[in-house]
Design a protein around this motif. Structure first.
Motif, PDB file in Angstrom:
ATOM      1  N   SER A  32     -18.774  -0.449 -24.236  1.00  0.00           N
ATOM      2  CA  SER A  32     -17.525  -1.111 -23.518  1.00  0.00           C
ATOM      3  C   SER A  32     -17.213  -0.122 -22.276  1.00  0.00           C
ATOM      4  CB  SER A  32     -16.349  -1.529 -24.231  1.00  0.00           C
ATOM      5  OG  SER A  32     -16.704  -2.555 -25.211  1.00  0.00           O
ATOM      6  N   PHE A  34     -14.411   0.742 -19.136  1.00  0.00           N
ATOM      7  CA  PHE A  34     -13.068   0.767 -18.822  1.00  0.00           C
ATOM      8  C   PHE A  34     -12.565   1.603 -17.458  1.00  0.00           C
ATOM      9  CE2 PHE A  34     -11.979  -1.005 -22.851  1.00  0.00           C
ATOM     10  CZ  PHE A  34     -12.940  -0.445 -23.795  1.00  0.00           C
ATOM     11  N   LYS A  49     -11.552  -3.990 -17.819  1.00  0.00           N
ATOM     12  CA  LYS A  49     -12.520  -3.510 -18.754  1.00  0.00           C
ATOM     13  C   LYS A  49     -13.567  -4.610 -18.561  1.00  0.00           C
ATOM     14  CE  LYS A  49     -10.808  -6.549 -22.565  1.00  0.00           C
ATOM     15  NZ  LYS A  49      -9.835  -6.915 -23.615  1.00  0.00           N
ATOM     16  N   THR A  51     -17.054  -5.787 -21.192  1.00  0.00           N
ATOM     17  CA  THR A  51     -17.596  -5.632 -22.449  1.00  0.00           C
ATOM     18  C   THR A  51     -19.030  -5.848 -22.608  1.00  0.00           C
ATOM     19  OG1 THR A  51     -16.944  -7.623 -23.292  1.00  0.00           O
ATOM     20  CG2 THR A  51     -15.467  -5.975 -23.649  1.00  0.00           C
ATOM     21  N   SER A  93     -16.329   3.182 -24.417  1.00  0.00           N
ATOM     22  CA  SER A  93     -16.273   3.066 -25.697  1.00  0.00           C
ATOM     23  C   SER A  93     -17.734   2.887 -26.484  1.00  0.00           C
ATOM     24  CB  SER A  93     -15.082   2.181 -26.254  1.00  0.00           C
ATOM     25  OG  SER A  93     -15.252   2.025 -27.499  1.00  0.00           O
ATOM     26  N   TYR A  96     -19.882   0.061 -31.503  1.00  0.00           N
ATOM     27  CA  TYR A  96     -19.462   0.430 -32.950  1.00  0.00           C
ATOM     28  C   TYR A  96     -18.620   1.565 -33.159  1.00  0.00           C
ATOM     29  CZ  TYR A  96     -23.157  -3.028 -33.482  1.00  0.00           C
ATOM     30  OH  TYR A  96     -23.989  -4.097 -33.185  1.00  0.00           O
TER      31      TYR A  96
ATOM     32  N   HIS B 101     -10.877  -5.214 -28.061  1.00  0.00           N
ATOM     33  CA  HIS B 101     -12.327  -4.769 -27.864  1.00  0.00           C
ATOM     34  C   HIS B 101     -12.509  -3.379 -27.565  1.00  0.00           C
ATOM     35  CE1 HIS B 101     -16.298  -6.852 -27.584  1.00  0.00           C
ATOM     36  NE2 HIS B 101     -16.772  -5.516 -27.510  1.00  0.00           N
ATOM     37  N   TYR B 102     -12.225  -2.682 -28.576  1.00  0.00           N
ATOM     38  CA  TYR B 102     -12.320  -1.140 -28.155  1.00  0.00           C
ATOM     39  C   TYR B 102     -11.406  -0.453 -27.125  1.00  0.00           C
ATOM     40  CZ  TYR B 102     -16.558  -2.343 -31.081  1.00  0.00           C
ATOM     41  OH  TYR B 102     -17.146  -2.631 -32.015  1.00  0.00           O
TER      42      TYR B 102
END
Lengths: 112, 115
Positions: A32, A34, A49, A51, A93, A96, B101-102
Motif C-alpha cells: 500500500s 501513502f 493513500k 492500496t 506498507s 501483509y 488498510h495498513y
C-alpha cells in the motif's frame, strides 16, 4: 528490502503553480502507498493513500495514482497555496506487513 | 481516525540521563509503533509495541537503549536511556487502527535535545 525514493528538495514554487513530487518504490508483493505531510513544528498527517494498482488517492486538491508498471506514486496538485508549504513524505506498507517505509521527504516552499 | 497525544512535547536533557516519553490514544488499538526522526531526516522505525507481548525492535535499535512498555491497548511509553547528543531527535508514536488498510496515524511528536 523495500525502499522509497523521492525527488530531492527543496521545491520552491509560486502560489497557484502546478506541483509534482516524484516518488518511486521498490517492494516485493503488493504494497500500500501513502503520502504524509508534516507542517512546520507538527507531527505527520496522512494526506492520501492507495492500496492497489491504478487506485487514485486524493485529498485537499492533492492526487496520486498507484502505477505498478512504473512502481511510482507521484504527488500532484493543480494550484498550490502558501499554506501547502511543508515536508511531504512518500511511504509504503509492505504487503501483509506492519512496517511503514518512508522516503527521505521533500520540502515544499510556496511563495506568495 | 484515532487521536494521539504525547508527553512531553519537548525536553532538553543532560548527557547520561534517561527520558520516558508517553503516548496516549483515545481508542483501543492493537498495534503501536515508535519512530525516530533525526534533524532534517526521514522517519526510522524503532520498534513495534503490541499489548501483552515484548516489543519487536528494528535492526540497529536495542531494548537496553530504548525500553518500551505497553501496559494496555491505549497507552505506551518509550524510554531513551543513557542519552548522548546523537539521540537528539523527534520521537513519534503511531497507531494502526483496527480495520485500517495498513495506514498509521501519528502523534505530534516529542522533540528531544541532549546537551
Amino acid at each position: 528490502g523495500d525502499s522509497v525514493t523521492q525527488m530531492e528538495g527543496p521545491v520552491t514554487l509560486s502560489e497557484e503553480a502546478f506541483l509534482t513530487i516524484n516518488c518511486t518504490y521498490t517492494a516485493t508483493g503488493y504494497p500500500s502507498l501513502f503520502w504524509y505531510v508534516q507542517y512546520p513544528g507538527e507531527g505527520l498527517q496522512l494526506l492520501l493513500k492507495a492500496t492497489k494498482a491504478d487506485d487514485k488517492g486524493s485529498n485537499k486538491g492533492f492526487e496520486a495514482t498507484y502505477r505498478k508498471e512504473t512502481t511510482s506514486f507521484h504527488l500532484e496538485k493543480g494550484s498550490v497555496q502558501v499554506s501547502d508549504s511543508a515536508v511531504y513524505f512518500c511511504a509504503l506498507s509492505e504487503e501483509y506487513g506492519n512496517k511503514l517505509v518512508f522516503g527521505a521527504g521533500t520540502i515544499l516552499r510556496v511563495k506568495s | 481516525s484515532a487521536v494521539i497525544s504525547q508527553k512531553p512535547s519537548r525536553d532538553i536533557c543532560q548527557r547520561g540521563t534517561s527520558l520516558t516519553i508517553q503516548c496516549q490514544v483515545d481508542s483501543q488499538v492493537t498495534m503501536m509503533f515508535w519512530y525516530r526522526q533525526q534533524p532534517g531526516q526521514s522517519l526510522t522505525l524503532i520498534a513495534t509495541a503490541n499489548q501483552g507481548s515484548e516489543a519487536t525492535y528494528e535492526s540497529g535499535f536495542v531494548i537496553d537503549k530504548f525500553p518500551i512498555s505497553r501496559p494496555n491497548l491505549t497507552f505506551s511509553t518509550l524510554t531513551v536511556s543513557n542519552m548522548s547528543p546523537e539521540d537528539s531527535s523527534i520521537y513519534l508514536c503511531s497507531v494502526r487502527d483496527r480495520g485500517a488498510h495498513y495506514e498509521q496515524y501519528f502523534g505530534p511528536g516529542t522533540r528531544l535535545t541532549v546537551t
